[in-house]
Design an enzyme around this catalytic site. Structure first.
Site, mmCIF file in Angstrom:
data_model
loop_
_atom_site.group_PDB
_atom_site.id
_atom_site.type_symbol
_atom_site.label_atom_id
_atom_site.label_comp_id
_atom_site.label_asym_id
_atom_site.label_seq_id
_atom_site.Cartn_x
_atom_site.Cartn_y
_atom_site.Cartn_z
ATOM 1 N N LYS A 187 0.830 -1.211 0.000
ATOM 2 C CA LYS A 187 0.000 0.000 0.000
ATOM 3 C C LYS A 187 0.867 1.265 0.000
ATOM 4 C CE LYS A 187 -2.275 -0.984 3.860
ATOM 5 N NZ LYS A 187 -1.772 -2.301 4.290
ATOM 6 N N ARG A 214 -9.846 0.495 8.586
ATOM 7 C CA ARG A 214 -9.465 -0.877 8.914
ATOM 8 C C ARG A 214 -10.609 -1.633 9.582
ATOM 9 N NH1 ARG A 214 -3.563 0.272 9.035
ATOM 10 N NH2 ARG A 214 -2.438 -1.681 9.268
ATOM 11 N N ARG A 274 11.407 -6.424 5.717
ATOM 12 C CA ARG A 274 11.279 -4.999 6.054
ATOM 13 C C ARG A 274 11.728 -4.756 7.492
ATOM 14 N NH1 ARG A 274 5.501 -2.160 5.431
ATOM 15 N NH2 ARG A 274 5.154 -3.091 7.475
ATOM 16 N N ARG A 287 11.635 -1.760 12.117
ATOM 17 C CA ARG A 287 10.270 -1.422 12.555
ATOM 18 C C ARG A 287 9.817 -2.428 13.613
ATOM 19 N NH1 ARG A 287 5.064 -0.228 8.645
ATOM 20 N NH2 ARG A 287 3.732 -1.250 10.164
ATOM 21 N N ARG A 315 -0.916 -9.389 13.466
ATOM 22 C CA ARG A 315 -1.458 -8.362 12.560
ATOM 23 C C ARG A 315 -2.238 -8.999 11.409
ATOM 24 N NH1 ARG A 315 3.876 -5.768 11.150
ATOM 25 N NH2 ARG A 315 2.760 -4.298 9.821
HETATM 26 P P1 AMP Z 1 0.455 0.272 9.162
HETATM 27 O O1 AMP Z 1 1.693 1.058 9.032
HETATM 28 O O2 AMP Z 1 -0.686 0.800 8.327
HETATM 29 O O3 AMP Z 1 0.660 -1.211 8.934
HETATM 30 O O4 AMP Z 1 -0.050 0.420 10.675
HETATM 31 C C1 AMP Z 1 0.743 -0.017 11.761
HETATM 32 C C2 AMP Z 1 -0.117 -0.166 13.009
HETATM 33 O O5 AMP Z 1 -0.723 1.087 13.338
HETATM 34 C C3 AMP Z 1 -1.267 -1.146 12.888
HETATM 35 O O6 AMP Z 1 -0.867 -2.485 13.134
HETATM 36 C C4 AMP Z 1 -2.219 -0.630 13.975
HETATM 37 O O7 AMP Z 1 -1.769 -0.976 15.257
HETATM 38 C C5 AMP Z 1 -2.035 0.885 13.839
HETATM 39 N N1 AMP Z 1 -2.997 1.462 12.859
HETATM 40 C C6 AMP Z 1 -2.704 2.050 11.664
HETATM 41 N N2 AMP Z 1 -3.815 2.444 11.035
HETATM 42 C C7 AMP Z 1 -4.850 2.102 11.843
HETATM 43 C C8 AMP Z 1 -6.272 2.214 11.738
HETATM 44 N N3 AMP Z 1 -6.853 2.768 10.659
HETATM 45 N N4 AMP Z 1 -7.019 1.742 12.765
HETATM 46 C C9 AMP Z 1 -6.461 1.196 13.849
HETATM 47 N N5 AMP Z 1 -5.139 1.025 14.006
HETATM 48 C C10 AMP Z 1 -4.327 1.477 13.013
#
Ligand code: AMP
Length: 190
Positions: free
Chosen positions: A14, A89, A128, A134, A145
């Site tokens: 993404k 999400r 990654r 990270r 996740r």
């Molecule tokens: P990402 O970088 O999009 O994979 O997000 C990393 C983490 O941030 C996720 O595993 C969630 O813990 C949190 N997170 C990001 N976006 C959301 C969202 N829209 N709703 C809830 N938690 C989020």
């Protein structure tokens, strides 16, 4: 106005595809994960709350996430549109986004569902994690996740199908081919 939800499991590409879209269409980009990581880095009170959830591979509560998204969106003036990356999400977030955009006389143009096989996602995320350090890209948290994705996020595929916005993208293969498919889907909807 081009409002795109870029959707997919963790590691589906993404972020990478969003960067290419920003370059091509000159739209704004919201990555909720990036917003949260910046808050953590700056040790804000929001960052402190978010950190616990992220490290556990869990979602941040909807109310909080929706408020964050609304304030980022409010900051975009004279925007050509927005790429929503990592949001929504949950169904509650999708409904909130619909309401927020409707309130601005707008709507989601389309939802791009990047589909990538599970073993590829796992490999990409582990790599990654090794490259970027990270904190949530380790095997145990990745599994959590992916579980959260399947149980809480994947139901959005049907939700967006009902809205007539869903577009499937084969997310495994050459980067340029995937981006080409994405652009083709956008051009048809524009
Ligand atoms: P990402 O970088 O999009 O994979 O997000 C990393 C983490 O941030 C996720 O595993 C969630 O813990 C949190 N997170 C990001 N976006 C959301 C969202 N829209 N709703 C809830 N938690 C989020």
């Amino acid at each position: 106005m081009l409002n795109i939800v870029i959707f997919g499991a963790p590691g589906s590409g993404k972020g990478t595809q969003s960067e290419l879209l920003v370059e091509k269409y000159g739209v704004n980009h919201i990555s909720t994960g990036d917003v949260l990581r910046a808050e953590i880095k700056n040790a804000t009170s929001l960052g402190k709350v978010a950190q616990g959830y992220i490290e556990q591979g869990q979602l941040i509560p909807d109310d909080l996430m929706i408020d964050i998204l609304a304030s980022v969106l409010d900051g975009f003036k004279e925007s050509k549109g927005v790429i929503f990356d990592g949001f929504p999400r949950t169904i509650a977030q999708a409904e909130a986004l619909k309401k927020m955009l409707n309130g601005r006389g707008q709507e989601v143009t389309l939802m791009l569902d990047l589909e990538v096989p599970e073993d590829v996602l796992m490999d990409r995320l582990i790599k990654r994690g090794q490259q970027t350090g990270r904190a949530d890209d380790n095997e145990e948290t990745i599994k959590k996740r992916l579980h959260v994705y399947h149980t809480q996020t994947a139901p959005l595929i049907d939700w967006y199908k009902q809205e007539g916005k869903h577009h499937h993208i084969e997310g495994f293969g050459e980067l340029e081919k995937i981006f080409g498919d994405i652009c083709e889907a956008i051009e048809k909807k524009k």
